[in-house]
Design a protein around this motif. Sequence first.
Motif, PDB file in Angstrom:
ATOM      1  N   THR A   1       0.407  -1.008  -0.209  1.00  0.00           N
ATOM      2  CA  THR A   1      -0.055  -0.348   0.397  1.00  0.00           C
ATOM      3  C   THR A   1       0.821   1.229   0.378  1.00  0.00           C
TER       4      THR A   1
ATOM      5  N   ASN B   1     -16.716  -2.800  -1.762  1.00  0.00           N
ATOM      6  CA  ASN B   1     -15.715  -4.483  -1.553  1.00  0.00           C
ATOM      7  C   ASN B   1     -14.829  -4.144  -1.941  1.00  0.00           C
TER       8      ASN B   1
ATOM      9  N   ASN C   1      -8.009  -4.185  -0.400  1.00  0.00           N
ATOM     10  CA  ASN C   1      -7.005  -3.298  -0.172  1.00  0.00           C
ATOM     11  C   ASN C   1      -7.112  -1.662   0.482  1.00  0.00           C
ATOM     12  N   MET C   2      -8.226  -1.410   0.161  1.00  0.00           N
ATOM     13  CA  MET C   2      -9.103  -0.210   0.094  1.00  0.00           C
ATOM     14  C   MET C   2      -9.980  -0.147   1.149  1.00  0.00           C
ATOM     15  N   GLY C   3     -11.447  -0.630   1.867  1.00  0.00           N
ATOM     16  CA  GLY C   3     -12.206  -1.049   2.218  1.00  0.00           C
ATOM     17  C   GLY C   3     -13.549  -0.534   1.135  1.00  0.00           C
ATOM     18  N   THR C   4     -14.483   0.063   2.421  1.00  0.00           N
ATOM     19  CA  THR C   4     -15.592   0.389   1.213  1.00  0.00           C
ATOM     20  C   THR C   4     -16.430   1.073   0.755  1.00  0.00           C
ATOM     21  N   ILE C   5     -16.870   1.258  -0.821  1.00  0.00           N
ATOM     22  CA  ILE C   5     -16.707   2.950  -1.429  1.00  0.00           C
ATOM     23  C   ILE C   5     -18.027   2.996  -2.305  1.00  0.00           C
TER      24      ILE C   5
END
Length: 241
Positions: A185, A224, A227-231
């Motif tokens: 990341t 989902n 490695n960046m979460g939810t948007i």
Amino acid sequence: MSVTDSTSGPSLKDILANSSKKTTATSNDGLAAAANSKTGKNELGKDAFLQLLVTQLKNQNPLDPQDNSAFVAQLAQFSSLEGITTLNTSVNNISSAFGSSQALQASSLVGRSVIVQAGSAYVDTSKSMTGSVVVPVSVASSTVTITDKDGKAVKTIDLGSQPQGNASFVWDGTNTAGEKVEPGTYSFKASAPIDDKPVDLITYLPATVNSVTVSQTGGEMMLNLANMGTIALSKVQTIGL
């Protein structure tokens, strides 16, 4: 020679009595039929409403008939009831179709690459990564600084002068010395001088959709990301292959 009529006919009293009995029986039969015409949920349906209306008309007082305005009002109530029932059915059908459409969208997005507004992203440094920067006004110079998870600067990409709009940049996964860095990341900070002051710019970075969360209450679909979460889906700028 006189002729005598020996036929005995009903009296006026008997006629009125029989008429009263017939009217009461008719009324009771109509009300009973209306009461038995239910929707299955112990509530009056449109069929029962019509039967009650017809029964009311049959048993109205001949000397004081149903007022026209009241009759029209009851018809309007029936029309409203019918319209609301049809509307509820249509809304339920639309809701079901929307849910099916969301499920179809979700299945097609899994595994796809998307471009979203973000300040960091997981990067597979074995291949190049493309991002973009939002330039609010024309600038004479602009840069993108890449840092690792420990906050150490890895590389700075010089974008030079840029007109207003979106400016793309490519990172080949190497550091300042030209060496490949480990996958992981990384944070991306874009800046440019505007009115002689350094201003942070918005960056859009790629991400992979791991799974999709479909709302059960008609809300927005959530992506989902790896490695960046939810948007939210509305926050996605581009959907790639």
